[in-house]
Design an enzyme around this catalytic site. Structure first.
Site, PDB file in Angstrom:
ATOM      1  N   LEU A 138       0.873  -1.167   0.000  1.00  0.00           N
ATOM      2  CA  LEU A 138       0.000   0.000   0.000  1.00  0.00           C
ATOM      3  C   LEU A 138       0.914   1.223   0.000  1.00  0.00           C
ATOM      4  O   LEU A 138       1.986   1.208   0.615  1.00  0.00           O
ATOM      5  CB  LEU A 138      -0.901   0.032   1.238  1.00  0.00           C
ATOM      6  CG  LEU A 138      -1.994  -1.038   1.342  1.00  0.00           C
ATOM      7  CD1 LEU A 138      -2.739  -0.879   2.667  1.00  0.00           C
ATOM      8  CD2 LEU A 138      -2.973  -0.956   0.186  1.00  0.00           C
ATOM      9  N   ASP A 139       0.491   2.276  -0.680  1.00  0.00           N
ATOM     10  CA  ASP A 139       1.281   3.503  -0.673  1.00  0.00           C
ATOM     11  C   ASP A 139       1.404   4.039   0.745  1.00  0.00           C
ATOM     12  O   ASP A 139       0.579   3.740   1.615  1.00  0.00           O
ATOM     13  CB  ASP A 139       0.629   4.557  -1.572  1.00  0.00           C
ATOM     14  CG  ASP A 139       0.587   4.135  -3.030  1.00  0.00           C
ATOM     15  OD1 ASP A 139       1.430   3.304  -3.425  1.00  0.00           O
ATOM     16  OD2 ASP A 139      -0.292   4.630  -3.767  1.00  0.00           O
ATOM     17  N   LYS A 140       2.401   4.863   0.964  1.00  0.00           N
ATOM     18  CA  LYS A 140       2.694   5.407   2.297  1.00  0.00           C
ATOM     19  C   LYS A 140       1.458   5.962   2.974  1.00  0.00           C
ATOM     20  O   LYS A 140       1.201   5.677   4.149  1.00  0.00           O
ATOM     21  CB  LYS A 140       3.760   6.496   2.178  1.00  0.00           C
ATOM     22  CG  LYS A 140       4.050   7.242   3.473  1.00  0.00           C
ATOM     23  CD  LYS A 140       5.058   8.363   3.258  1.00  0.00           C
ATOM     24  CE  LYS A 140       5.278   9.161   4.529  1.00  0.00           C
ATOM     25  NZ  LYS A 140       6.245  10.273   4.327  1.00  0.00           N
ATOM     26  N   THR A 142      -1.776   5.581   2.037  1.00  0.00           N
ATOM     27  CA  THR A 142      -2.997   4.783   1.899  1.00  0.00           C
ATOM     28  C   THR A 142      -3.129   3.908   3.134  1.00  0.00           C
ATOM     29  O   THR A 142      -2.159   3.295   3.577  1.00  0.00           O
ATOM     30  CB  THR A 142      -2.942   3.914   0.632  1.00  0.00           C
ATOM     31  OG1 THR A 142      -2.863   4.757  -0.515  1.00  0.00           O
ATOM     32  CG2 THR A 142      -4.178   3.032   0.517  1.00  0.00           C
ATOM     33  N   ARG A 237      -5.053   5.448  -7.990  1.00  0.00           N
ATOM     34  CA  ARG A 237      -4.813   6.896  -8.122  1.00  0.00           C
ATOM     35  C   ARG A 237      -4.613   7.285  -9.583  1.00  0.00           C
ATOM     36  O   ARG A 237      -5.146   8.305 -10.051  1.00  0.00           O
ATOM     37  CB  ARG A 237      -3.606   7.276  -7.276  1.00  0.00           C
ATOM     38  CG  ARG A 237      -3.802   6.986  -5.791  1.00  0.00           C
ATOM     39  CD  ARG A 237      -2.498   6.976  -5.025  1.00  0.00           C
ATOM     40  NE  ARG A 237      -1.868   8.301  -5.018  1.00  0.00           N
ATOM     41  CZ  ARG A 237      -0.643   8.510  -4.555  1.00  0.00           C
ATOM     42  NH1 ARG A 237       0.077   7.497  -4.067  1.00  0.00           N
ATOM     43  NH2 ARG A 237      -0.149   9.737  -4.559  1.00  0.00           N
TER      44      ARG A 237
END
Length: 323
Positions: A138-140, A142, A237
């Site tokens: 997961l992105d930082k 998110t 995104r």
């Protein structure tokens, strides 16, 4: 540190004529094709006592095989005590609800304080598993559910399930603009041609499919439920930006904040104060890699997104939608 691997087996008559790497993948399904190919190329595989180091070598019927090698520890990060929101744990897997701001892997600018550092502290033996057992990212900024494998066997099964689209990952997001219906985005994603830290829809990219449906309409925004078929970097995104509905707060793909007309000062403060992409991994479902039991988890919407949703509802109440 290393972990010794010592495997023995015998090819069946039905495998006659198969490539060596294919036959080994069938014989030892707990290990990935990539790892098996590495073992072959390194000379760790012997068939009937002879080293075979060419993956495409055709095998004969009922040959015996042995693999003797060491699984190199691939983790270089150090263990750090970092609080984790653990949703589920057993001897094989760990499901966490990741908080915003937590980077998954160490990298440039984030040498420590990551999820990997936390996992090494919580479960020291996970250092023997590639990438400390991390199966997907997961992105930082998110938030939400992630599964981590505590053993090589569990990781291999989960990676295979992920590639076979057998892991359900659902997200909740808040996007700019009023969307009237759901749909899907089927567009390849690759590295941005000029902004190398960003991703973009690129014809030469890897296939990526995102399904989305409308969960709630606001005056100038939409709350979405999304499901991934693939797992490309920044996929949701990028896909939402591509169709003209960037996620609220996205610092990379969102551009300058766009404020609805006649919005109250309080609502403007909420929008401007939301500094991360409004994206949360809300549901995770898959067959347990060892028991095969189908398991499912949900993670509550984090407080910042809940407050944003509340503000959006109030703004819509103050300025009713007309059709």
């Amino acid at each position: 540190m290393t972990q010794e691997i010592n495997l023995h087996g015998e090819f069946s008559i039905t495998q006659t004529g198969q490539r060596l790497d294919q036959a080994l993948a069938e014989l030892f399904p707990d290990y990935s094709r990539t790892r098996i190919k590495e073992w072959i190329l390194s000379g760790a595989v012997s068939v009937d006592g002879h080293v075979l180091d060419v993956p495409r070598t055709k095998i004969l019927e009922e040959q015996t095989v042995s693999i003797v090698t060491e699984l190199q520890e691939e983790v270089t990060a150090k263990a750090q005590k970092i609080d984790l929101d653990i949703v589920y744990e057993d001897d094989h897997i760990l499901v966490i609800n990741k908080q915003a701001g937590l980077v998954v892997h160490p990298g440039a600018g984030n040498r420590d304080g990551t999820l990997m550092n936390a996992l090494l502290h919580h479960c020291p033996n996970i250092e023997h598993v590639p990438r400390a057992g991390i199966v997907h990212r997961l992105d930082k900024d998110t938030t939400g559910l992630m599964v981590v494998a505590k053993t090589v066997e569990a990781q291999t099964h989960l990676v295979t399930a992920l590639q076979a689209r057998a892991i359900t990952r659902e997200y909740e997001a808040i996007a700019l603009g009023t969307m009237t219906a759901g749909g899907l985005v089927d567009e390849p994603i690759g590295r941005h041609p000029t902004q190398r830290t960003q991703m973009a829809v690129e014809r030469s990219g890897k296939p990526a499919v995102t399904h989305y449906r409308v969960a709630e309409k606001f005056r100038a925004h939409t709350r979405l439920r999304l499901r991934l078929e693939s797992g490309r970097t920044h996929q949701i995104r990028v896909h939402m930006a591509y169709i003209g509905h960037v996620l609220v707060g996205d610092p990379v793909y969102g551009g300058r904040p766009r404020l609805p007309k006649a919005a109250s000062a309080e609502f403007i403060d909420v929008l401007k104060g939301f500094k991360r992409q409004a994206l949360h991994a809300v549901r995770l479902e898959f067959a347990h890699p060892i028991t095969c039991d189908v398991m499912s988890w949900t993670a509550p919407i984090p407080d910042d997104m809940a407050q944003l949703t509340k503000a959006l509802r109030q703004d819509t109440q103050d300025h009713p939608i007309t059709y």
